[in-house]
Design a protein around this motif. Structure first.
Motif, PDB file in Angstrom:
ATOM      1  N   GLU A  42       0.831  -1.207   0.000  1.00  0.00           N
ATOM      2  CA  GLU A  42       0.000   0.000   0.000  1.00  0.00           C
ATOM      3  C   GLU A  42       0.866   1.258   0.000  1.00  0.00           C
ATOM      4  N   ALA A  43       1.921   1.256   0.811  1.00  0.00           N
ATOM      5  CA  ALA A  43       2.829   2.402   0.850  1.00  0.00           C
ATOM      6  C   ALA A  43       3.558   2.557  -0.483  1.00  0.00           C
ATOM      7  N   LEU A  44       3.972   1.436  -1.070  1.00  0.00           N
ATOM      8  CA  LEU A  44       4.649   1.477  -2.364  1.00  0.00           C
ATOM      9  C   LEU A  44       3.718   2.041  -3.433  1.00  0.00           C
ATOM     10  N   GLU A  45       2.482   1.593  -3.446  1.00  0.00           N
ATOM     11  CA  GLU A  45       1.505   2.094  -4.424  1.00  0.00           C
ATOM     12  C   GLU A  45       1.274   3.597  -4.239  1.00  0.00           C
ATOM     13  N   GLN A  46       1.158   4.052  -3.001  1.00  0.00           N
ATOM     14  CA  GLN A  46       0.970   5.488  -2.746  1.00  0.00           C
ATOM     15  C   GLN A  46       2.173   6.289  -3.206  1.00  0.00           C
ATOM     16  N   LEU A  47       3.359   5.772  -2.936  1.00  0.00           N
ATOM     17  CA  LEU A  47       4.578   6.454  -3.374  1.00  0.00           C
ATOM     18  C   LEU A  47       4.614   6.583  -4.888  1.00  0.00           C
ATOM     19  N   LEU A  48       4.335   5.492  -5.577  1.00  0.00           N
ATOM     20  CA  LEU A  48       4.368   5.518  -7.042  1.00  0.00           C
ATOM     21  C   LEU A  48       3.275   6.397  -7.620  1.00  0.00           C
ATOM     22  N   ALA A  49       2.092   6.393  -7.016  1.00  0.00           N
ATOM     23  CA  ALA A  49       0.976   7.203  -7.508  1.00  0.00           C
ATOM     24  C   ALA A  49       1.235   8.694  -7.335  1.00  0.00           C
ATOM     25  N   SER A  50       2.020   9.056  -6.320  1.00  0.00           N
ATOM     26  CA  SER A  50       2.256  10.472  -6.046  1.00  0.00           C
ATOM     27  C   SER A  50       3.578  10.980  -6.624  1.00  0.00           C
ATOM     28  N   SER A  51       4.251  10.143  -7.384  1.00  0.00           N
ATOM     29  CA  SER A  51       5.563  10.515  -7.897  1.00  0.00           C
ATOM     30  C   SER A  51       5.523  10.767  -9.399  1.00  0.00           C
ATOM     31  N   THR A  52       6.677  11.163  -9.907  1.00  0.00           N
ATOM     32  CA  THR A  52       6.801  11.380 -11.338  1.00  0.00           C
ATOM     33  C   THR A  52       7.039  10.052 -12.048  1.00  0.00           C
ATOM     34  N   ASP A  53       6.921  10.054 -13.356  1.00  0.00           N
ATOM     35  CA  ASP A  53       7.079   8.829 -14.132  1.00  0.00           C
ATOM     36  C   ASP A  53       8.474   8.227 -14.043  1.00  0.00           C
ATOM     37  N   GLU A  56      11.696   5.211  -9.459  1.00  0.00           N
ATOM     38  CA  GLU A  56      11.956   3.778  -9.466  1.00  0.00           C
ATOM     39  C   GLU A  56      12.301   3.340  -8.053  1.00  0.00           C
ATOM     40  N   VAL A  57      11.589   2.333  -7.565  1.00  0.00           N
ATOM     41  CA  VAL A  57      11.865   1.760  -6.254  1.00  0.00           C
ATOM     42  C   VAL A  57      12.486   0.395  -6.485  1.00  0.00           C
ATOM     43  N   ARG A  58      13.663   0.181  -5.902  1.00  0.00           N
ATOM     44  CA  ARG A  58      14.365  -1.090  -6.069  1.00  0.00           C
ATOM     45  C   ARG A  58      14.272  -1.879  -4.778  1.00  0.00           C
ATOM     46  N   LEU A  59      14.046  -3.188  -4.919  1.00  0.00           N
ATOM     47  CA  LEU A  59      14.020  -4.065  -3.767  1.00  0.00           C
ATOM     48  C   LEU A  59      14.527  -5.437  -4.154  1.00  0.00           C
ATOM     49  N   THR A  60      14.922  -6.194  -3.156  1.00  0.00           N
ATOM     50  CA  THR A  60      15.441  -7.540  -3.376  1.00  0.00           C
ATOM     51  C   THR A  60      14.604  -8.521  -2.567  1.00  0.00           C
ATOM     52  N   VAL A  61      14.123  -9.549  -3.237  1.00  0.00           N
ATOM     53  CA  VAL A  61      13.350 -10.604  -2.592  1.00  0.00           C
ATOM     54  C   VAL A  61      14.066 -11.917  -2.856  1.00  0.00           C
ATOM     55  N   GLU A  62      14.570 -12.532  -1.801  1.00  0.00           N
ATOM     56  CA  GLU A  62      15.279 -13.814  -1.907  1.00  0.00           C
ATOM     57  C   GLU A  62      16.337 -13.798  -3.010  1.00  0.00           C
ATOM     58  N   GLY A  63      17.094 -12.708  -3.070  1.00  0.00           N
ATOM     59  CA  GLY A  63      18.189 -12.600  -4.018  1.00  0.00           C
ATOM     60  C   GLY A  63      17.801 -12.099  -5.401  1.00  0.00           C
ATOM     61  N   ILE A  64      16.526 -11.924  -5.654  1.00  0.00           N
ATOM     62  CA  ILE A  64      16.072 -11.418  -6.951  1.00  0.00           C
ATOM     63  C   ILE A  64      15.830  -9.921  -6.814  1.00  0.00           C
ATOM     64  N   ARG A  65      16.573  -9.152  -7.582  1.00  0.00           N
ATOM     65  CA  ARG A  65      16.470  -7.690  -7.544  1.00  0.00           C
ATOM     66  C   ARG A  65      15.435  -7.230  -8.557  1.00  0.00           C
ATOM     67  N   ILE A  66      14.494  -6.407  -8.107  1.00  0.00           N
ATOM     68  CA  ILE A  66      13.483  -5.875  -9.016  1.00  0.00           C
ATOM     69  C   ILE A  66      13.379  -4.370  -8.856  1.00  0.00           C
ATOM     70  N   ALA A  67      12.916  -3.741  -9.912  1.00  0.00           N
ATOM     71  CA  ALA A  67      12.663  -2.305  -9.909  1.00  0.00           C
ATOM     72  C   ALA A  67      11.184  -2.103 -10.198  1.00  0.00           C
ATOM     73  N   VAL A  68      10.531  -1.319  -9.353  1.00  0.00           N
ATOM     74  CA  VAL A  68       9.116  -1.037  -9.512  1.00  0.00           C
ATOM     75  C   VAL A  68       8.970   0.432  -9.877  1.00  0.00           C
ATOM     76  N   THR A  69       8.288   0.709 -10.978  1.00  0.00           N
ATOM     77  CA  THR A  69       8.034   2.066 -11.434  1.00  0.00           C
ATOM     78  C   THR A  69       6.520   2.258 -11.507  1.00  0.00           C
ATOM     79  N   PRO A  70       6.064   3.478 -11.778  1.00  0.00           N
ATOM     80  CA  PRO A  70       4.621   3.671 -11.928  1.00  0.00           C
ATOM     81  C   PRO A  70       4.019   2.831 -13.052  1.00  0.00           C
ATOM     82  N   ASP A  71       4.830   2.376 -13.998  1.00  0.00           N
ATOM     83  CA  ASP A  71       4.314   1.637 -15.149  1.00  0.00           C
ATOM     84  C   ASP A  71       4.576   0.141 -15.142  1.00  0.00           C
TER      85      ASP A  71
END
Length: 83
Positions: A42-53, A56-71
């Motif tokens: 929910e916090a990630l969605e709010q951050l992306l919704a209120s940010s510019t295009d 990019e939020v980067r996170l690692t889950v069990e060694g897999i690195r991902i980048a989440v953007t508004p798109d």
């Protein structure tokens, strides 16, 4: 994976599903991790919704690195080469 092609209101549930699907494509089984231990969707969605295009939020889950953007959610691959 591109969230802009999905129907619906772009809720955090959609974001969670997209992150899970991305992790599964990388071979990570849903039983191998607890996503809510890594990120507050929910916090990630709010951050992306209120940010510019270009946010990019980067996170690692069990060694897999991902980048989440508004798109979309993308897997980050190290471009380092071993010599």
């Amino acid at each position: 994976m591109d969230r802009s092609q999905r129907t619906g209101n772009g809720s955090s549930t959609d974001l969670v599903v997209e992150i899970i699907e991305t992790l599964e494509v990388c071979g990570l089984d849903r039983d191998d991790y607890q996503l809510y231990d890594t990120v507050d969707p929910e916090a990630l969605e709010q951050l992306l919704a209120s940010s510019t295009d270009d946010t990019e939020v980067r996170l690692t889950v069990e060694g897999i690195r991902i980048a989440v953007t508004p798109d979309c959610v993308d897997v980050l691959i190290d471009d380092r080469t071993d010599i």
